[in-house]
Design a protein around this motif. Structure first.
Motif, PDB file in Angstrom:
ATOM      1  N   ASP A  63       0.815  -1.223   0.000  1.00  0.00           N
ATOM      2  CA  ASP A  63       0.000   0.000   0.000  1.00  0.00           C
ATOM      3  C   ASP A  63       0.843   1.265   0.000  1.00  0.00           C
ATOM      4  OD1 ASP A  63      -2.276  -1.536   0.073  1.00  0.00           O
ATOM      5  OD2 ASP A  63      -2.400  -1.531   2.271  1.00  0.00           O
ATOM      6  N   ASP A  64       2.156   1.108   0.220  1.00  0.00           N
ATOM      7  CA  ASP A  64       3.035   2.280   0.319  1.00  0.00           C
ATOM      8  C   ASP A  64       3.710   2.630  -0.998  1.00  0.00           C
ATOM      9  OD1 ASP A  64       2.541   2.490   3.082  1.00  0.00           O
ATOM     10  OD2 ASP A  64       4.021   0.919   3.463  1.00  0.00           O
ATOM     11  N   VAL A  65       3.483   1.833  -2.052  1.00  0.00           N
ATOM     12  CA  VAL A  65       4.095   2.104  -3.351  1.00  0.00           C
ATOM     13  C   VAL A  65       3.013   2.251  -4.401  1.00  0.00           C
ATOM     14  CG1 VAL A  65       6.214   0.872  -2.760  1.00  0.00           C
ATOM     15  CG2 VAL A  65       4.344  -0.370  -3.855  1.00  0.00           C
ATOM     16  N   TYR A  66       3.387   2.881  -5.543  1.00  0.00           N
ATOM     17  CA  TYR A  66       2.442   3.011  -6.649  1.00  0.00           C
ATOM     18  C   TYR A  66       2.205   1.645  -7.294  1.00  0.00           C
ATOM     19  CZ  TYR A  66       2.944   8.061  -6.307  1.00  0.00           C
ATOM     20  OH  TYR A  66       2.929   9.354  -5.860  1.00  0.00           O
ATOM     21  N   GLU A  67       1.105   1.542  -7.976  1.00  0.00           N
ATOM     22  CA  GLU A  67       0.763   0.248  -8.589  1.00  0.00           C
ATOM     23  C   GLU A  67       1.570  -0.001  -9.851  1.00  0.00           C
ATOM     24  OE1 GLU A  67      -3.197  -1.995 -10.375  1.00  0.00           O
ATOM     25  OE2 GLU A  67      -3.456  -0.259  -9.068  1.00  0.00           O
ATOM     26  N   THR A  68       1.884   1.058 -10.585  1.00  0.00           N
ATOM     27  CA  THR A  68       2.598   0.909 -11.868  1.00  0.00           C
ATOM     28  C   THR A  68       4.066   1.221 -11.680  1.00  0.00           C
ATOM     29  OG1 THR A  68       0.604   1.599 -13.033  1.00  0.00           O
ATOM     30  CG2 THR A  68       2.676   1.633 -14.274  1.00  0.00           C
ATOM     31  N   GLY A  69       4.925   0.326 -12.203  1.00  0.00           N
ATOM     32  CA  GLY A  69       6.362   0.524 -12.143  1.00  0.00           C
ATOM     33  C   GLY A  69       7.001   0.128 -13.469  1.00  0.00           C
ATOM     34  N   THR A  70       8.310  -0.144 -13.414  1.00  0.00           N
ATOM     35  CA  THR A  70       9.048  -0.464 -14.647  1.00  0.00           C
ATOM     36  C   THR A  70       9.940  -1.685 -14.399  1.00  0.00           C
ATOM     37  OG1 THR A  70       9.093   1.887 -15.214  1.00  0.00           O
ATOM     38  CG2 THR A  70      10.634   0.437 -16.377  1.00  0.00           C
ATOM     39  N   VAL A  71       9.880  -2.593 -15.382  1.00  0.00           N
ATOM     40  CA  VAL A  71      10.833  -3.708 -15.374  1.00  0.00           C
ATOM     41  C   VAL A  71      12.104  -3.202 -16.042  1.00  0.00           C
ATOM     42  CG1 VAL A  71      11.348  -6.029 -16.181  1.00  0.00           C
ATOM     43  CG2 VAL A  71       9.029  -5.442 -15.425  1.00  0.00           C
ATOM     44  N   ALA A  72      13.244  -3.285 -15.308  1.00  0.00           N
ATOM     45  CA  ALA A  72      14.498  -2.721 -15.801  1.00  0.00           C
ATOM     46  C   ALA A  72      15.586  -3.783 -15.804  1.00  0.00           C
ATOM     47  CB  ALA A  72      14.905  -1.550 -14.933  1.00  0.00           C
ATOM     48  N   SER A  73      16.566  -3.507 -16.655  1.00  0.00           N
ATOM     49  CA  SER A  73      17.731  -4.402 -16.764  1.00  0.00           C
ATOM     50  C   SER A  73      18.884  -3.756 -16.019  1.00  0.00           C
ATOM     51  CB  SER A  73      18.093  -4.612 -18.231  1.00  0.00           C
ATOM     52  OG  SER A  73      19.291  -5.335 -18.348  1.00  0.00           O
ATOM     53  N   VAL A  74      19.484  -4.542 -15.098  1.00  0.00           N
ATOM     54  CA  VAL A  74      20.617  -4.031 -14.314  1.00  0.00           C
ATOM     55  C   VAL A  74      21.872  -4.126 -15.179  1.00  0.00           C
ATOM     56  CG1 VAL A  74      21.980  -4.274 -12.215  1.00  0.00           C
ATOM     57  CG2 VAL A  74      19.522  -4.819 -12.185  1.00  0.00           C
ATOM     58  N   LYS A  75      22.509  -2.989 -15.427  1.00  0.00           N
ATOM     59  CA  LYS A  75      23.676  -2.939 -16.304  1.00  0.00           C
ATOM     60  C   LYS A  75      24.984  -2.961 -15.518  1.00  0.00           C
ATOM     61  CE  LYS A  75      21.395  -2.569 -20.188  1.00  0.00           C
ATOM     62  NZ  LYS A  75      21.443  -3.690 -21.172  1.00  0.00           N
ATOM     63  N   GLN A  76      24.968  -2.364 -14.338  1.00  0.00           N
ATOM     64  CA  GLN A  76      26.245  -2.251 -13.629  1.00  0.00           C
ATOM     65  C   GLN A  76      25.991  -2.045 -12.133  1.00  0.00           C
ATOM     66  OE1 GLN A  76      28.553   1.277 -14.486  1.00  0.00           O
ATOM     67  NE2 GLN A  76      30.461   0.137 -14.440  1.00  0.00           N
ATOM     68  N   LEU A  77      26.904  -2.626 -11.338  1.00  0.00           N
ATOM     69  CA  LEU A  77      26.874  -2.447  -9.887  1.00  0.00           C
ATOM     70  C   LEU A  77      28.216  -1.909  -9.425  1.00  0.00           C
ATOM     71  CD1 LEU A  77      25.118  -5.598  -8.357  1.00  0.00           C
ATOM     72  CD2 LEU A  77      24.207  -3.312  -8.498  1.00  0.00           C
ATOM     73  N   ILE A  78      28.190  -0.873  -8.582  1.00  0.00           N
ATOM     74  CA  ILE A  78      29.437  -0.346  -8.003  1.00  0.00           C
ATOM     75  C   ILE A  78      29.224  -0.222  -6.509  1.00  0.00           C
ATOM     76  CG2 ILE A  78      31.082   1.561  -7.949  1.00  0.00           C
ATOM     77  CD1 ILE A  78      30.216   2.278 -10.782  1.00  0.00           C
ATOM     78  N   LYS A  79      30.065  -0.840  -5.736  1.00  0.00           N
ATOM     79  CA  LYS A  79      29.958  -0.806  -4.282  1.00  0.00           C
ATOM     80  C   LYS A  79      30.750   0.405  -3.782  1.00  0.00           C
ATOM     81  CE  LYS A  79      30.000  -3.891  -0.317  1.00  0.00           C
ATOM     82  NZ  LYS A  79      30.353  -5.222   0.189  1.00  0.00           N
TER      83      LYS A  79
END
Length: 772
Positions: A63-79
């Protein structure tokens, strides 16, 4: 085509909405979000990104988020650190959140991936028009915004597919995340196009307004900076010339204005005048006028108050200590203080003290101020005929100054002093304005909260001022002004009261004034009584104080020129100090006489007796009136003779008597003007006595007005008249029946030894006055 349902790791974004075809990086710090991204990398490198409704939520649920979002592709991670990971993603498809399957150790959601709708553009011209319109908007927006790179704009302008153009613009334009969420939720392409265009146009209008405001602010700041620099330069120049006082004074005025406790209207006016003061350096005359005005405004106590004394017992002690007698006046003042204490309001009635000179009207006002523990200001209105004396002069006149009221408030230093308007009955009016009308606004509690002085030009609050006015008579005060005041009459002092006032107040005051002690000079009571009785003739005690001062001066001389150490003033040696007696009272006649009646009169110095004499002579029926009689007394005499003629049969007067005889009415002391509605029955009795030959009682005096039908009308000044009768040795006094209530208010000191008989008709008067 049916939409595909998938189970994907989920990240709730705070303040960020990811659009399809959007490449963006963001930082992740929450443990569940980092775990979700790591799981996505293990699986197919796809993740479901949805925006939170509130960025404050720490552990969002469905209930705390919108109903519509986006499926995304993770391209890069930097710690970046132990708790922060920077992620680069590319938006793929819209998706609708069905349910959250897992919440620990990361969020996992079941989503429905939405396929992009196939759109049909009616013709090439329509598509071209829409593309050109959107490209023009994005070009103008990018130019005003300045946050979009030229490369990004060039890439967008090279797109030839309308659908891709809309998605690219929505993805690359820096809109608020809620606006992007609204575009993300819009599945219909045409509606999305309209909303995107509308939002871009609105953003441009907002930026235009922002630029206009910034330009105005910048111009104002530049102007102030320029004025400041020029003023500083001018200040340095004047310092070199040795003429820097204006600027230092202006700075002092500015500082004083900032500390001034006054209404905003006053401060605005003051700031404006200080600005003019700075700009009048070259004109010494105008500069001096403005300086005087500013100093006057700064000296007015706009909101400064003096605390009221609420101790009624203290006020009573002050009044008793300062004045002997005047019980009615003291009682009214204490009532006024009691009501003021209970209501805790600054507003108060305007008290008008009316009485003869020397009866202590001004000193009562001083005692009131002392009992309230407030500043006292006396304003003498005697002879004031210019309205500007009250309202002030306009600044355009040479030598302009505030009116006496505003000046009195400035002198007091508080906005609620005790203000005495002395001798209000002696105000006059001429071509310069109606002074009484100006006083109306001052003394009207409904108007004086915003009294406008012509010089000050800003409203001055007089509602908390305690106004006291004094007058010798009410005859010259206009009715509208009289209506705004509460009248308190201060009558003449009895000789016993004068004795106490002299012993308790006047003698100690004069001894101190002349440097004499009680051991060196003393007065007997008989001496004081004789001074009041035979050396003064007044309602008050002013002349009595002068005579006591005269004795003190002679005693001081005698103490220094002889070896005497103590002088005692008695009734026997009084003539050595004051000479022969100045006044004597005409005592009652020894025996009844025909045509002589003792009347009673009120004068400005108290009461007096009038011996009215009437002679009847053979003649032609004429009536002669002598003795400086005024119009009212002449009318009373004519009314009296008409009454006598109407009752002539009852007293056996011949029918032709008034045709064959002249009647002469005379009041001795012919040089002294006499007038007033109180000698009607006296003259009628004297005339009837002379006509019938019947004698009038010698021990009797009377006062009252007569009508044609013989009714006796009421009179004023009864206290003074009874005192005069007592001094003359009169035993019986006839008064109008309607004055009976006035007798009840008099002290026993006045009525003791007098037989006071009320009469309603002339017939009753004649029965008591004429001997058998």
């Amino acid at each position: 085509m049916d939409n595909e349902t998938r189970s994907l790791p989920m990240v709730a974004l705070r303040g960020l909405t990811i659009m399809p075809e959007m490449i963006v990086h963001f930082d992740v710090s929450r443990e569940r979000s980092i775990a979700a991204i790591q799981q996505a990398m293990v699986e197919e490198q796809e993740i479901f990104l949805v925006a939170q409704k509130s960025i404050e939520t720490e552990n969002p649920g469905q209930d705390d988020v919108y109903e519509t979002g986006t499926v995304a592709s993770v391209k890069q991670l930097i710690k970046l650190s132990k708790k922060v990971v920077r992620v680069l993603v590319e938006g793929k498809n819209r998706a609708v959140l069905k349910k959250i399957e897992e919440t620990d150790p990361y969020l996992r959601a079941e989503v429905e991936v939405l396929e992009e709708q196939e759109i049909t553009i009616p013709d090439d011209l329509n598509a071209e028009a829409m593309m050109r319109g959107l490209k023009e908007i994005i070009t103008e927006y990018a130019a005003k915004n300045g946050k979009i790179s030229k490369e990004s704009v060039a890439e967008i302008l090279d797109i030839t597919d309308l659908k891709r153009l809309v998605n690219e613009v929505a993805a690359n334009i820096p809109l608020k995340y809620k606006d992007q969420q609204e575009l993300l939720e819009e599945l219909d392409f045409w509606s999305r196009y309209e909303k995107l265009s509308l939002k871009l146009v609105n953003e441009m209008q907002i930026m235009e307004i922002k630029e206009e405001l910034q330009r105005k602010v910048k111009n104002k700041v530049d102007k102030h900076q320029k004025e400041y620099l020029l003023r500083e330069q001018l200040k340095v120049i004047r310092e070199e010339l040795g003429e820097d006082t204006t600027f230092s004074d202006a700075d002092e005025f500015e500082e004083a204005c900032s500390k001034l406790d006054a209404p905003e209207e006053v401060k605005e006016k003051l700031h404006k005048e200080i600005g003019r003061f700075k700009n009048t350096i070259g004109s010494q005359a105008e500069n001096g006028v403005i300086r005087t005005y500013i100093e006057t405004i700064l000296e007015i106590p706009w909101n400064k108050r003096a605390e009221d004394n609420t101790d009624i017992n203290y006020a009573k002690e002050v009044l008793e200590a300062d004045h002997y007698g005047l019980e009615q006046v003291k009682e009214r003042i204490l009532e006024f203080l009691a009501v003021r204490t209970l209501t805790q309001k600054g507003e108060s009635p305007i008290l008008c003290l009316v009485g003869p000179p020397g009866t202590g009207k001004t000193s009562i006002a001083k005692s009131l101020a002392r009992s309230l523990k407030k500043p006292f200001v006396r304003i003498s209105l005697g002879g004031v005929r210019d309205e500007a004396e009250i309202r002030g002069h306009r600044k355009t006149y040479v030598g302009a100054m505030p009116g006496r009221i505003a000046n009195g408030i400035r002198t007091a230093g508080v906005k609620n002093p005790v203000l005495l308007l002395d001798e209000i009955d002696k105000v006059s009016t001429d071509y310069k304005g109606d002074t009484f009308s100006a006083l109306l606004e001052v003394l009207d509690s409904e108007q004086n909260s915003k009294f406008r002085d012509h010089y000050l030009e800003v409203p001055l609050d007089l509602s908390e001022v305690t106004f006291i006015t004094t007058a010798n008579t009410l005859q010259t005060i206009p009715r509208p002004l009289l209506d705004r005041m509460e009248i308190i009459e201060i009558t003449s002092y009895t000789e016993n009261e004068k004795l106490h006032i002299a012993m308790e107040h006047l003698i100690p005051k004069q001894l101190e004034k002349h440097g004499i002690t009680n051991e060196q000079l003393s007065f007997s009571k008989k001496a004081i009584w004789k001074i009041a009785h035979n050396y003064t003739k007044e309602a008050g005690v002013r002349q009595l104080e002068r005579e006591i001062g005269n004795i003190c001066r002679k005693a001081a001389k005698e103490l220094l020129t002889t070896e005497k150490e103590k002088i005692t003033v008695t009734d026997r040696n009084l003539h050595k100090f004051l000479g022969k007696e100045k006044y004597s009272y005409q005592m009652a006649n020894a025996a009844p006489e025909v045509g002589i009646v003792r009347g009673l009169a009120w004068t400005s110095v108290g009461g007096d007796t009038l011996q009215i004499e009437v002679n009847v002579m053979p003649g032609k029926g004429e009536i002669m009136l002598t003795g400086q009689l005024g119009d009212v007394m002449k009318e009373s005499a004519r009314a009296g003779i008409s009454y006598i003629r109407s009752v002539s049969k009852k007293y056996a007067i011949a029918e032709d008597f008034f045709e064959k005889h002249d009647i002469h009415v005379h009041i001795p002391e012919g040089a002294v003007p006499k007038d007033g509605p109180s000698a009607g029955i006296t003259m009628a009795t004297a005339m009837l006595s002379a006509v019938t030959g019947k004698k009038v009682r010698a021990d009797l005096a009377m006062t009252g007005e007569i009508t044609l039908r013989g009714r006796v009308l009421p009179i004023g000044g009864l206290k003074e008249k009874l005192l005069a009768a007592k001094n003359a040795g009169i035993q019986t006094v006839l008064i109008p029946k309607e004055n009976t209530a006035d007798v009840e208010e008099l002290s026993s000191e006045i009525t003791k030894g007098l037989e006071i008989i009320p009469d309603e008709t002339m017939e009753e008067v004649l029965k008591k006055a004429l001997t058998r």
